[in-house]
Design an enzyme around this catalytic site. Structure first.
Site, PDB file in Angstrom:
ATOM      1  N   GLY A  88      -0.139  -0.338  -8.947  1.00  0.00           N
ATOM      2  CA  GLY A  88       0.601   0.326 -10.068  1.00  0.00           C
ATOM      3  C   GLY A  88       1.595   0.767 -10.426  1.00  0.00           C
ATOM      4  O   GLY A  88       2.469   2.187 -10.791  1.00  0.00           O
ATOM      5  N   SER A 168      -1.416  -7.351  -9.193  1.00  0.00           N
ATOM      6  CA  SER A 168      -0.402  -6.313 -10.197  1.00  0.00           C
ATOM      7  C   SER A 168       1.053  -6.226  -8.806  1.00  0.00           C
ATOM      8  O   SER A 168       2.087  -7.246  -8.337  1.00  0.00           O
ATOM      9  CB  SER A 168      -0.783  -5.492 -10.997  1.00  0.00           C
ATOM     10  OG  SER A 168      -0.184  -4.871 -11.466  1.00  0.00           O
TER      11      SER A 168
END
Length: 432
Positions: A88, A168
């Site tokens: 995120g 991520s």
């Protein structure tokens, strides 16, 4: 039995009540720390505060963790454990990421813990008295891992067989926790999917945040804003992050893979990472991709020949050079660096798609078993086998043996191995 029956587990953290459907047992939003203030370091929950914990409702805004187990799991079952850290951009996400739901893992006898952590400035702004390499969001996860070590046996898990998985920004956190100055033996191996480190440190960007805030960037100042004018702080952060353009605005920097602990690491990327980013799509659709690559490549981290990088990007996909640069700069370059520098055993896997781009996040539900069928069986097996401690069935990544990579097609059942799939990225972004 009703659709959701309450079940209580007694653990060192207290008596924790979750819900079961008879097959899967879920504990939502379990607190694992005390946070004295939004910009203060989290602390362990004092023993005297441990009591009854209602974990039947998900509270996505809490800095907490969730646990998903097989319904019959019990102490001494010694089931393998996955601790998942969400992505995120260090700005959003929750410990309830449905793309990585733990139900399929539970059916395969694997316990899943989702760790939530502070994001944005609360988690990643740095102050003058912070220790080098210290970030509150990452320290949150460290406390969460300590909680897992102390409590997971009560849920049927094996505290000596924990795989830290991140995607991520979560993969970045996982790699940071695997550095020798942070590693405390709380996990045995790491699966890092598409890590993303900012190109500049917070210290170098502090001036632009000060301008956006109109106030000094101190712990006391940001605390007052968070408590008294949260909307002003939110707008200031939005301005600050816009200034950073295509890069992550926050996160750990100065990554050095040689600082990683000597533990097994599986690194993955998608071949086309950020092809779907609107700015890249617009630039490439207008035929401006080559021009923008020439203009922005240095700013986005290319150290080698820009002309050679552009030539190879256009060979892969003549219509999308800017889309490739965005993904290579944000993710694939860090996969290449970690693979090149890690002192321990490393395996590399790359996800591709049949006749279309394979983009960022596409692999998460496939690895976690949320899409079943013959076409995804090889991807799911890769995840389950690694978590159970099986060495990947292809050559480890070593310069002397050809830098091998497993290629997994997300649209078909095709599996193959190739040598040096990240060569163009390594030569463009990594120092000689």
């Amino acid at each position: 039995m009703s659709d959701h029956e309450r079940v209580t587990v007694t653990s060192p953290a207290g008596k924790i009540t979750g819900l079961t459907d008879g097959e899967i047992l879920r504990f939502h939003s379990v607190p694992y720390s005390v946070i004295p203030g939004p910009f203060e370091n989290a602390e362990r929950i004092p023993r005297e505060q441990r009591a009854l914990i209602d974990a039947t409702v998900h509270h996505p805004r809490d800095t907490a963790l969730s646990v998903v187990t097989p319904a019959g799991a019990k102490t001494l079952d010694d089931l393998p454990v996955v601790v998942y850290i969400h992505g995120g951009r260090f700005e959003h996400g929750t410990h309830g990421d449905r793309r990585a739901d733990g139900a399929p893992n539970a059916r395969d006898g694997i316990i899943t813990v989702h760790l939530g952590y502070r994001v944005k400035l609360e988690g990643f702004a740095r102050f003058h008295d912070d220790e080098p390499g210290h970030f509150r969001g990452i320290h949150d996860c460290q406390l969460g891992l300590e909680w897992v070590q102390r409590n997971i046996e009560s849920f049927g898990g094996d505290p000596t067989n924990i795989t830290l998985v991140g995607q991520s920004a979560g993969a970045t956190v996982a790699l940071w926790l695997a550095r020798r100055d942070h590693y405390r033996g709380a996990f045995r191996r790491v699966l890092a999917m598409s890590p993303c480190f900012p190109r500049e440190s917070f210290e170098k960007r502090k001036g632009s945040l000060r301008l956006a805030l109109g106030k000094p960037v101190t712990r006391a100042s940001l605390t007052r804003l968070a408590e008294e004018k949260p909307e002003l702080l939110r707008r200031a952060y939005d301005r600050f992050r816009t200034i950073q353009g295509l890069d992550m605005a926050l996160g750990p920097t100065d990554f050095d893979g040689a600082e990683l602990a000597d533990i097994p690491i599986l690194l993955t990327s998608t071949r086309d990472e950020h092809y779907d980013m609107p700015i890249g799509q617009k630039v490439d659709a207008r035929g401006l991709g080559p021009t923008m690559v020439r203009l922005l490549a240095r700013r986005m981290g290319v150290r080698g020949s820009v002309a050679e990088y552009l030539r190879e990007a256009q060979t892969l996909d003549p219509a999308r050079p800017m889309g490739r640069l965005i993904g290579d700069a944000a993710n694939r370059r860090w996969v290449a660096q970690a693979a090149e520098e890690a002192p321990g055993p490393v395996w590399l896997a790359e996800f591709v798609a049949d006749s279309r781009p394979a983009v960022h996040c596409e692999e998460i539900p496939l690895l976690f078993g949320l899409e079943e069928g013959e076409k995804t069986a090889a991807i799911r097996s890769l995840f389950v086998d690694f978590v159970r401690g099986t060495t990947p069935g292809w050559r480890s990544y070593e310069a002397s043996t050809g830098r091998w990579c497993r290629i997994l097609n997300t649209a078909t059942s095709d599996v193959s191995s190739e040598s040096d799939t990240l060569r163009m990225v390594r030569e463009a972004f990594l120092p000689d």
